[in-house]
Design a protein around this motif. Structure first.
Motif, short mmCIF file in Angstrom:
data_model
loop_
_atom_site.label_atom_id
_atom_site.label_comp_id
_atom_site.label_asym_id
_atom_site.label_seq_id
_atom_site.Cartn_x
_atom_site.Cartn_y
_atom_site.Cartn_z
N UNK A 295 37.07 46.54 29.84
CA UNK A 295 36.08 47.09 30.76
C UNK A 295 35.14 46.03 31.31
N UNK A 296 34.97 44.94 30.56
CA UNK A 296 34.03 43.90 31.00
C UNK A 296 34.66 42.98 32.05
N UNK A 297 35.97 43.10 32.28
CA UNK A 297 36.64 42.27 33.28
C UNK A 297 36.43 42.87 34.66
N UNK A 298 35.87 42.13 35.61
CA UNK A 298 35.65 42.68 36.96
C UNK A 298 36.97 43.09 37.60
N UNK A 299 36.93 44.19 38.35
CA UNK A 299 38.14 44.68 39.00
C UNK A 299 38.70 43.67 39.99
N UNK B 242 39.00 40.56 39.70
CA UNK B 242 39.81 39.53 39.04
C UNK B 242 41.28 39.95 38.97
N UNK B 243 41.51 41.24 38.80
CA UNK B 243 42.89 41.73 38.62
C UNK B 243 43.58 42.06 39.94
N UNK B 244 42.88 41.95 41.06
CA UNK B 244 43.48 42.37 42.33
C UNK B 244 44.63 41.47 42.75
N UNK B 245 44.50 40.16 42.56
CA UNK B 245 45.57 39.26 42.97
C UNK B 245 46.84 39.47 42.16
N UNK B 246 46.79 39.46 40.81
CA UNK B 246 48.03 39.72 40.05
C UNK B 246 48.57 41.11 40.31
N UNK C 11 49.16 53.94 42.95
CA UNK C 11 49.56 53.53 41.60
C UNK C 11 48.42 52.92 40.78
N UNK C 12 47.61 51.98 41.33
CA UNK C 12 46.54 51.39 40.50
C UNK C 12 45.50 52.40 40.02
#
Length: 273
Positions: A113-117, A119-123, A142-143
């Motif tokens: 939960x502490x990981x900003x959204x 950050x995960x957009x590229x992968x 899907x996301x």
């Protein structure tokens, strides 16, 4: 006497705060019915001199807002239904089913939960591109099918379900899926309404992800279409306000209709969690 005076002061402050909060929305609605250029006068008028529906006709007849409205409804509704299914099943499993690594997996999810959204957009984009889902409705849906917050919300509420109720159903010969759909879901109804509102609002108002994954203009959602429209009609405040009204009204109506269940879900969840 002092108690009545204090109550009157508190009510007056609450009313003033409500008026202050609603004033921008009411002015936005008023501007949407103004003639082109009327909102640019100084001082800005509070009410339209000659109310007109021209801005709304312009939106749907020439700007294609109807198409974007359907896209947003489709994406938000699918995200809501799928997130209800997967978040509820996962939350119930973490709350009541025993399996290896349950606590460790749940702690790992909470840590994520502490990981900003962002950050995960590229992968996530590269993964969906490999799957051939870029520039499709599925790529936008899907996301949002499962969210850590939704799993946590359902888990905290499902922990209050008595184990005796589930054991009685198992003794009667009910399978796990039957227990889930016929016993657990009715008990989870208040929190499901709360989760549905969160999911629908999140998908409806999402701007960044649809902007990234949907480059086809025919597939764009309302927030993205409205941003594109603002670049083309940067001086047309009345048209932009009409577009904002079209974007806000559906979710506002949804919240007002489900408000009682939403508040009930939050209160029960806070007590039972």
């Amino acid at each position: 006497m002092n108690h009545r005076f204090a109550t009157a002061v508190i009510n007056a402050l609450l009313i003033a705060l409500a008026v202050f909060s609603l004033a921008p929305l009411l002015w936005m609605l008023s501007v949407s019915f103004m003639q082109t250029g009327e909102a640019g006068h100084f001082p800005p008028p509070l009410l339209p001199a000659e109310p007109t529906l021209h801005n709304y006709r312009e939106l749907f007849a020439k700007a294609g807002m109807g198409r974007y409205l359907v896209n947003s409804f489709l994406v938000a509704t699918c995200v809501t239904l799928l997130s209800l299914l997967f978040n509820t099943m996962a939350g119930y499993a973490f709350a009541k089913l025993k399996f290896a690594g349950r606590e460790g997996t749940f702690r790992a999810l909470l840590a994520a939960l502490v990981i900003p959204a962002q950050v995960s957009m590229m992968p996530l984009f590269l993964l969906l591109k490999t799957m051939g889902l870029v520039n499709t409705y599925a790529g936008a849906i899907v996301p949002g099918m499962a969210a850590i917050f939704g799993i946590f919300l359902v888990r905290q509420y499902a922990r209050s379900i008595p184990d005796e109720l589930l054991e009685a159903a198992r003794i009667d010969g009910a399978g796990e899926f039957r227990i889930f759909f016929q016993v657990v879901l009715p008990v989870l109804k208040p929190i499901l309404v709360t989760l549905a509102i969160f999911s629908f609002l999140g998908a409806w108002n999402d701007f960044m992800w649809p902007l990234i994954v949907l480059s086809n203009q025919d597939l764009q959602t309302l927030p993205v279409a409205l941003a594109s429209l603002s670049r083309e009609h940067v001086q047309d405040n009345e048209l932009m306000m009409a577009g904002s009204v079209v974007t806000i009204v559906p979710v506002l109506l949804l919240f007002l209709v489900l408000q009682r269940h939403y508040i009930q879900g939050l209160l029960l969840g806070s007590v039972k969690g």
